[in-house]
Design a protein around this motif. Structure first.
Motif, short mmCIF file in Angstrom:
data_model
loop_
_atom_site.label_atom_id
_atom_site.label_comp_id
_atom_site.label_asym_id
_atom_site.label_seq_id
_atom_site.Cartn_x
_atom_site.Cartn_y
_atom_site.Cartn_z
N ILE A 49 50.85 -48.63 -12.24
CA ILE A 49 49.68 -48.74 -13.11
C ILE A 49 48.65 -47.65 -12.82
O ILE A 49 47.84 -47.29 -13.67
N ALA A 50 48.69 -47.10 -11.59
CA ALA A 50 47.77 -46.02 -11.20
C ALA A 50 48.58 -44.92 -10.51
O ALA A 50 48.57 -44.80 -9.28
N PRO A 51 49.30 -44.11 -11.27
CA PRO A 51 50.22 -43.12 -10.69
C PRO A 51 49.55 -42.09 -9.78
O PRO A 51 50.22 -41.46 -8.94
N HIS A 52 48.24 -41.91 -9.95
CA HIS A 52 47.53 -40.91 -9.15
C HIS A 52 47.32 -41.34 -7.70
O HIS A 52 46.96 -40.53 -6.85
N VAL A 53 47.56 -42.62 -7.40
CA VAL A 53 47.30 -43.14 -6.05
C VAL A 53 48.33 -42.56 -5.07
O VAL A 53 49.54 -42.70 -5.26
N THR A 54 47.81 -41.92 -4.03
CA THR A 54 48.66 -41.38 -2.96
C THR A 54 48.25 -41.90 -1.60
O THR A 54 48.93 -41.63 -0.60
N ARG A 55 47.14 -42.64 -1.57
CA ARG A 55 46.62 -43.19 -0.31
C ARG A 55 46.13 -44.60 -0.56
O ARG A 55 45.42 -44.85 -1.55
N VAL A 56 46.49 -45.53 0.31
CA VAL A 56 45.96 -46.89 0.19
C VAL A 56 45.33 -47.31 1.52
O VAL A 56 45.82 -46.95 2.59
N ALA A 57 44.26 -48.06 1.40
CA ALA A 57 43.65 -48.70 2.57
C ALA A 57 43.96 -50.19 2.47
O ALA A 57 43.83 -50.79 1.40
N VAL A 58 44.38 -50.78 3.57
CA VAL A 58 44.73 -52.20 3.60
C VAL A 58 43.56 -52.96 4.19
O VAL A 58 43.23 -52.80 5.38
N ILE A 59 42.90 -53.78 3.36
CA ILE A 59 41.71 -54.51 3.77
C ILE A 59 42.10 -55.90 4.28
O ILE A 59 42.75 -56.67 3.57
N PHE A 60 41.66 -56.24 5.50
CA PHE A 60 41.95 -57.55 6.08
C PHE A 60 41.00 -57.82 7.24
O PHE A 60 40.43 -56.89 7.83
N ASN A 61 40.80 -59.10 7.52
CA ASN A 61 40.01 -59.51 8.69
C ASN A 61 40.99 -59.91 9.79
O ASN A 61 41.69 -60.91 9.65
N PRO A 62 41.06 -59.18 10.89
CA PRO A 62 42.03 -59.49 11.93
C PRO A 62 41.80 -60.84 12.61
O PRO A 62 42.72 -61.37 13.24
N ILE B 279 53.24 -42.42 -0.79
CA ILE B 279 51.91 -42.95 -0.46
C ILE B 279 51.77 -43.01 1.06
O ILE B 279 52.74 -43.24 1.78
N THR B 280 50.55 -42.84 1.53
CA THR B 280 50.24 -43.09 2.94
C THR B 280 49.32 -44.31 3.01
O THR B 280 48.54 -44.57 2.09
N ALA B 281 49.43 -45.06 4.10
CA ALA B 281 48.64 -46.29 4.26
C ALA B 281 47.75 -46.19 5.49
O ALA B 281 48.17 -45.70 6.54
N THR B 282 46.53 -46.69 5.33
CA THR B 282 45.57 -46.77 6.43
C THR B 282 45.14 -48.22 6.59
O THR B 282 44.80 -48.88 5.59
N LEU B 283 45.18 -48.73 7.81
CA LEU B 283 44.73 -50.09 8.05
C LEU B 283 43.21 -50.10 8.19
O LEU B 283 42.63 -49.29 8.93
N ALA B 284 42.56 -51.02 7.48
CA ALA B 284 41.10 -51.08 7.47
C ALA B 284 40.61 -52.48 7.80
O ALA B 284 40.28 -53.26 6.90
N PRO B 285 40.58 -52.86 9.08
CA PRO B 285 40.09 -54.18 9.46
C PRO B 285 38.59 -54.30 9.19
O PRO B 285 37.82 -53.37 9.46
N VAL B 286 38.18 -55.45 8.65
CA VAL B 286 36.76 -55.70 8.33
C VAL B 286 36.41 -57.12 8.77
O VAL B 286 37.28 -57.98 8.89
#
Length: 333
Positions: free
Chosen positions: A165-178, A200-207
């Motif tokens: 749905i968003a072909p331009h996405v090449t990076r994702v951040a994963v949002i979660f509370n550890p 795609i590359t993924a970055t973990l983003a704990p919040v």
């Protein structure tokens, strides 16, 4: 004599009826009130939390359990706060209920710290076997079983949908509370395994709070090709307004559980978390009638719904492929 005999029969019938009603009255007065604890990870005023409680209580009524008549329900709402989950878990266990319904890894873990005997029925739990809450899905063992086990392998599907749905996405951040998404390592491994094939590359983003959410999403938006994955956790559902506001402000497409897409996220592929609370009432009913939770298999979701927020897609300048719209169970316009 005939009249006198008739009156005597009528009198005996009245006595019999009176005796019967007396016995019924005593049975009703002496009917045991069962007690159930309800530890909700959502907030008390959260629409999703309220709807989930209503669905559960109504389902119990269909099994014959009516509050104030033959069952008492003690409610606790933690609003995604891990400290409150532990406090309320101790409170509910201290009441010695016949069973407890709860949702999410942190809530189940908090209850398990307090009891290994009181039956616990969960909903919305990621990989209960992998987290060590049950021995197997078919034979849970112990005092824990439930419905709606989250499937980590669906993270690959989420990434595919986001990329389509968003072909331009090449990076994702994963949002979660550890602190509340104790299942996150299992899900994050699936994401990290899936991203290379999609470019795609993924970055973990704990919040842990709204400020952390804003900071993580702003950092992700600092470069082009950014998108978001919002893990299916009670904290993220509770803080969905902050997540959606930040994603909208920075123009980022995101995929997450159902309540988020209905609040303004782009896309969701998940099961109905309100309905699963209603399903869980069947296990509470069976436990109250004597079934051992160790013998009740963990039930996996059988229906997932693809929901697309077309209004959000247009605001992001995205054109949803007609093939996706054809597959969607719901399109929000």
């Amino acid at each position: 004599m005939r009249i006198r005999s008739l009156r005597r029969r009528e009198f005996i019938a009245v006595l019999g009826a009176a005796a019967t009603w007396s016995l019924v009255g005593r049975a009703q007065q002496g009917e045991q009130i069962r007690r159930v604890g309800l530890l909700m990870a959502f907030g008390e005023n959260d629409p999703v939390g309220r709807a989930s409680v209503t669905a559960f209580v109504q389902a119990l009524r269909r099994f014959g359990w009516v509050e104030g008549k033959n069952i008492r329900i003690d409610y606790r709402f933690a609003a995604g706060d891990p400290t409150l989950l532990k406090t309320y878990a101790a409170e509910l266990v201290g009441m010695s209920p016949d069973a407890i319904l709860t949702g999410g890894s942190a809530a189940v873990a908090a209850l398990r710290e307090q009891t290994r005997t009181i039956p616990i029925v969960f909903v919305l739990l990621g990989d209960p076997v992998g987290q060590g809450f049950v021995q197997s899905l078919a034979r849970p063992g112990g005092n824990i079983t439930g419905f709606g086990a989250n499937d980590p392998t669906l993270m690959g599907k989420w990434l595919q949908l986001l990329k389509e749905i968003a072909p331009h996405v090449t990076r994702v951040a994963v949002i979660f509370n550890p602190d509340t998404a104790l299942f996150a390592p299992l899900f994050n491994r699936e994401i990290e395994a899936a991203v290379p094939s999609l470019g795609i590359t993924a970055t973990l983003a704990p919040v842990r709070d709204d400020a952390g959410i804003e900071e993580a999403i702003a950092a992700q938006a600092s470069e082009r090709g950014a998108g978001l994955i919002i893990l299916p956790d009670a904290f993220n559902v509770t803080h969905r307004d902050a997540i959606i506001a930040a994603a909208t402000r920075h123009g980022l497409p995101l995929v997450g559980p159902q309540p988020l897409v209905k609040a303004g996220a782009l896309i969701s592929y998940w099961f109905d978390i309100i309905d699963v609370h209603a399903q869980a009432a069947s296990y509470i009913d069976r436990i109250l009638k004597g079934t051992n939770p160790a013998d009740l298999p963990v039930q996996q979701p059988t229906k997932y719904s693809l929901i697309i927020n077309l209004k959000t897609a247009k605001a992001l300048g995205l054109t949803v492929p007609p093939s996706m719209l054809d597959l969607a169970d719901e399109v929000i316009e």
